[in-house]
Design a protein around this motif. Sequence first.
Motif, PDB file in Angstrom:
ATOM      1  N   PRO A 176       4.937   5.800  10.543  1.00 33.91           N
ATOM      2  CA  PRO A 176       4.494   7.116  10.065  1.00 33.91           C
ATOM      3  C   PRO A 176       3.283   7.638  10.841  1.00 33.91           C
ATOM      4  N   ARG A 177       3.416   8.866  11.316  1.00 29.40           N
ATOM      5  CA  ARG A 177       2.281   9.550  11.940  1.00 29.40           C
ATOM      6  C   ARG A 177       2.416  11.035  11.612  1.00 29.40           C
ATOM      7  N   SER A 178       1.311  11.665  11.381  1.00 32.93           N
ATOM      8  CA  SER A 178       1.332  13.060  10.952  1.00 32.93           C
ATOM      9  C   SER A 178       1.738  13.970  12.095  1.00 32.93           C
ATOM     10  N   MET A 179       2.777  14.745  11.870  1.00 39.26           N
ATOM     11  CA  MET A 179       3.229  15.716  12.854  1.00 39.26           C
ATOM     12  C   MET A 179       2.505  17.052  12.660  1.00 39.26           C
ATOM     13  N   GLU A 209       0.850  -1.178   0.000  1.00 44.44           N
ATOM     14  CA  GLU A 209       0.000   0.000   0.000  1.00 44.44           C
ATOM     15  C   GLU A 209       0.896   1.241   0.000  1.00 44.44           C
ATOM     16  N   VAL A 210       0.383   2.330  -0.554  1.00 41.70           N
ATOM     17  CA  VAL A 210       1.108   3.594  -0.652  1.00 41.70           C
ATOM     18  C   VAL A 210       0.485   4.586   0.327  1.00 41.70           C
ATOM     19  N   LEU A 211       1.333   5.324   1.027  1.00 42.07           N
ATOM     20  CA  LEU A 211       0.843   6.299   2.006  1.00 42.07           C
ATOM     21  C   LEU A 211       0.477   7.616   1.325  1.00 42.07           C
ATOM     22  N   LEU A 212      -0.753   8.093   1.611  1.00 43.40           N
ATOM     23  CA  LEU A 212      -1.200   9.406   1.160  1.00 43.40           C
ATOM     24  C   LEU A 212      -1.443  10.288   2.371  1.00 43.40           C
ATOM     25  N   SER A 213      -1.258  11.580   2.170  1.00 41.68           N
ATOM     26  CA  SER A 213      -1.490  12.576   3.212  1.00 41.68           C
ATOM     27  C   SER A 213      -2.486  13.598   2.666  1.00 41.68           C
ATOM     28  N   LYS A 214      -3.439  13.999   3.506  1.00 44.38           N
ATOM     29  CA  LYS A 214      -4.430  14.986   3.079  1.00 44.38           C
ATOM     30  C   LYS A 214      -3.943  16.380   3.449  1.00 44.38           C
ATOM     31  N   ARG A 215      -3.959  17.281   2.472  1.00 47.68           N
ATOM     32  CA  ARG A 215      -3.490  18.652   2.703  1.00 47.68           C
ATOM     33  C   ARG A 215      -4.426  19.373   3.670  1.00 47.68           C
ATOM     34  N   PRO A 216      -3.846  20.150   4.598  1.00 50.82           N
ATOM     35  CA  PRO A 216      -4.661  20.855   5.592  1.00 50.82           C
ATOM     36  C   PRO A 216      -5.463  21.996   4.979  1.00 50.82           C
ATOM     37  N   GLU A 217      -6.476  22.421   5.702  1.00 49.44           N
ATOM     38  CA  GLU A 217      -7.397  23.451   5.222  1.00 49.44           C
ATOM     39  C   GLU A 217      -6.741  24.806   4.981  1.00 49.44           C
ATOM     40  N   ASN A 218      -5.664  25.117   5.656  1.00 53.28           N
ATOM     41  CA  ASN A 218      -5.075  26.456   5.569  1.00 53.28           C
ATOM     42  C   ASN A 218      -3.969  26.581   4.519  1.00 53.28           C
ATOM     43  N   LYS A 219      -3.783  25.552   3.668  1.00 53.21           N
ATOM     44  CA  LYS A 219      -2.710  25.573   2.670  1.00 53.21           C
ATOM     45  C   LYS A 219      -3.271  25.521   1.264  1.00 53.21           C
ATOM     46  N   ASN A 240      -0.958  17.071  11.957  1.00 53.50           N
ATOM     47  CA  ASN A 240      -2.376  16.714  12.099  1.00 53.50           C
ATOM     48  C   ASN A 240      -3.091  16.542  10.767  1.00 53.50           C
ATOM     49  N   ASN A 241      -2.362  16.100   9.749  1.00 52.62           N
ATOM     50  CA  ASN A 241      -2.976  15.755   8.467  1.00 52.62           C
ATOM     51  C   ASN A 241      -3.498  14.328   8.548  1.00 52.62           C
ATOM     52  N   LYS A 242      -4.571  14.046   7.836  1.00 50.64           N
ATOM     53  CA  LYS A 242      -5.047  12.661   7.743  1.00 50.64           C
ATOM     54  C   LYS A 242      -4.064  11.885   6.885  1.00 50.64           C
ATOM     55  N   LEU A 243      -3.782  10.653   7.310  1.00 52.26           N
ATOM     56  CA  LEU A 243      -2.925   9.743   6.553  1.00 52.26           C
ATOM     57  C   LEU A 243      -3.747   8.518   6.192  1.00 52.26           C
ATOM     58  N   LYS A 244      -3.444   7.940   5.037  1.00 52.03           N
ATOM     59  CA  LYS A 244      -4.181   6.748   4.608  1.00 52.03           C
ATOM     60  C   LYS A 244      -3.274   5.879   3.740  1.00 52.03           C
ATOM     61  N   TRP A 245      -3.262   4.573   4.061  1.00 57.43           N
ATOM     62  CA  TRP A 245      -2.561   3.597   3.232  1.00 57.43           C
ATOM     63  C   TRP A 245      -3.543   3.136   2.157  1.00 57.43           C
ATOM     64  N   VAL A 246      -3.111   3.186   0.908  1.00 55.20           N
ATOM     65  CA  VAL A 246      -4.000   2.931  -0.225  1.00 55.20           C
ATOM     66  C   VAL A 246      -3.347   1.937  -1.182  1.00 55.20           C
ATOM     67  N   LYS A 247      -4.132   0.971  -1.643  1.00 52.17           N
ATOM     68  CA  LYS A 247      -3.656   0.057  -2.685  1.00 52.17           C
ATOM     69  C   LYS A 247      -3.444   0.865  -3.971  1.00 52.17           C
ATOM     70  N   PRO A 248      -2.378   0.578  -4.714  1.00 55.01           N
ATOM     71  CA  PRO A 248      -2.093   1.359  -5.921  1.00 55.01           C
ATOM     72  C   PRO A 248      -3.261   1.425  -6.913  1.00 55.01           C
ATOM     73  N   ASN A 249      -4.013   0.340  -7.047  1.00 60.62           N
ATOM     74  CA  ASN A 249      -5.126   0.358  -7.995  1.00 60.62           C
ATOM     75  C   ASN A 249      -6.307   1.203  -7.510  1.00 60.62           C
ATOM     76  N   MET A 250      -6.247   1.711  -6.288  1.00 59.67           N
ATOM     77  CA  MET A 250      -7.312   2.553  -5.733  1.00 59.67           C
ATOM     78  C   MET A 250      -6.911   4.037  -5.676  1.00 59.67           C
ATOM     79  N   LEU A 251      -5.713   4.385  -6.086  1.00 62.32           N
ATOM     80  CA  LEU A 251      -5.227   5.765  -5.979  1.00 62.32           C
ATOM     81  C   LEU A 251      -6.107   6.759  -6.741  1.00 62.32           C
TER      82      LEU A 251
END
Length: 138
Positions: free
Chosen positions: A102-105, A23-33, A107-118
């Motif tokens: 891995p943990r967000s320093m 699985e590949v790690l994705l991070s969600k960009r915060p609201e203020n960026k 406070n971004n959401k992190l998610k492990w995702v299968k490549p075919n679901m990206l």
Amino acid sequence: MLITDHKNLKIVVSIALINDADEVLLSKRPENKHLSGFWEFPGGKVEAGETPENALIREIKEELNIDINDKCVAPLSFSEFDYKEFQLLLLLYVCRRWEGEPRSMENNKLKWVKPNMLRKYNMPPADDSLIFCIQDLF
């Protein structure tokens, strides 16, 4: 790509961390960026005087509190995108070995995702164009 003198070029490094479940790690960009709410591959800007690999190691430590070794990362691909305010050059690396969990320093959401679901995740254009490169690894 034509880089014009008046356009601000930003060089950004990102990483496709791949866990033991492929699985590949994705991070969600915060609201203020810029591009808030989009999912992306973790990483950040290359600072003046930094090599891309050193920037990647620093950014991943700051964002995810994990240690990656420059011998465990490999360049995979790159993309470019012309935002109105700047020209982006995004360098993508891949890594399967690191120390820590891995943990967000930031406070971004992190998610492990299968490549075919990206493709199910809303990603900025520069990240989105790299999905095929990642899927080709599997």
